[in-house]
Design a protein around this motif. Sequence first.
Motif, short mmCIF file in Angstrom:
data_model
loop_
_atom_site.label_atom_id
_atom_site.label_comp_id
_atom_site.label_asym_id
_atom_site.label_seq_id
_atom_site.Cartn_x
_atom_site.Cartn_y
_atom_site.Cartn_z
N LEU A 181 0.86 -1.19 0.00
CA LEU A 181 0.00 0.00 0.00
C LEU A 181 0.89 1.24 0.00
O LEU A 181 1.69 1.45 0.90
N ARG A 182 0.73 2.06 -1.03
CA ARG A 182 1.63 3.20 -1.18
C ARG A 182 1.16 4.44 -0.42
O ARG A 182 1.96 5.19 0.10
N GLN A 183 -0.15 4.65 -0.39
CA GLN A 183 -0.68 5.85 0.27
C GLN A 183 -1.73 5.44 1.29
O GLN A 183 -2.75 4.86 0.95
N GLU A 184 -1.46 5.77 2.53
CA GLU A 184 -2.32 5.37 3.64
C GLU A 184 -3.77 5.84 3.49
O GLU A 184 -4.70 5.16 3.90
N GLU A 185 -3.97 7.00 2.87
CA GLU A 185 -5.32 7.56 2.76
C GLU A 185 -6.21 6.72 1.83
O GLU A 185 -7.43 6.88 1.83
N TYR A 186 -5.62 5.84 1.04
CA TYR A 186 -6.40 4.98 0.16
C TYR A 186 -6.62 3.58 0.72
O TYR A 186 -7.00 2.67 -0.01
N PHE A 187 -6.42 3.42 2.03
CA PHE A 187 -6.54 2.10 2.64
C PHE A 187 -7.91 1.48 2.40
O PHE A 187 -8.02 0.32 2.01
N LYS A 188 -8.98 2.23 2.63
CA LYS A 188 -10.32 1.68 2.49
C LYS A 188 -10.60 1.27 1.04
O LYS A 188 -11.14 0.18 0.79
N THR A 189 -10.22 2.10 0.09
CA THR A 189 -10.40 1.78 -1.32
C THR A 189 -9.60 0.54 -1.69
O THR A 189 -10.10 -0.36 -2.39
N TRP A 190 -8.38 0.47 -1.21
CA TRP A 190 -7.49 -0.67 -1.46
C TRP A 190 -8.09 -1.95 -0.89
O TRP A 190 -8.13 -2.99 -1.55
N LEU A 191 -8.61 -1.87 0.33
CA LEU A 191 -9.20 -3.03 0.98
C LEU A 191 -10.47 -3.49 0.25
O LEU A 191 -10.68 -4.68 0.06
N ILE A 192 -11.29 -2.55 -0.18
CA ILE A 192 -12.51 -2.90 -0.93
C ILE A 192 -12.13 -3.57 -2.25
O ILE A 192 -12.78 -4.55 -2.65
#
Length: 67
Positions: free
Chosen positions: A26-37
């Motif tokens: 994961l490169r950017q922490e703010e995209y965690f939810k999008t990445w997980l979905i």
Amino acid sequence: MTKNEEDALDCIQEAILQSYISIKDLRQEEYFKTWLIKILINKCNALFSSILFIPCCVFIILILDVI
């Protein structure tokens, strides 16, 4: 939507395990939810591809909103 809650929970469990293994990617922490979905949708597709089931992950996304 998955056909039953157990399938949805299986998808969630697989996605959480995969995200734990791949968190370093994961490169950017703010995209965690999008990445997980995205991981979750991929897991659902993999789980149901053998029976030609096209999941609509509304139920699962609602569960993720609680997390």
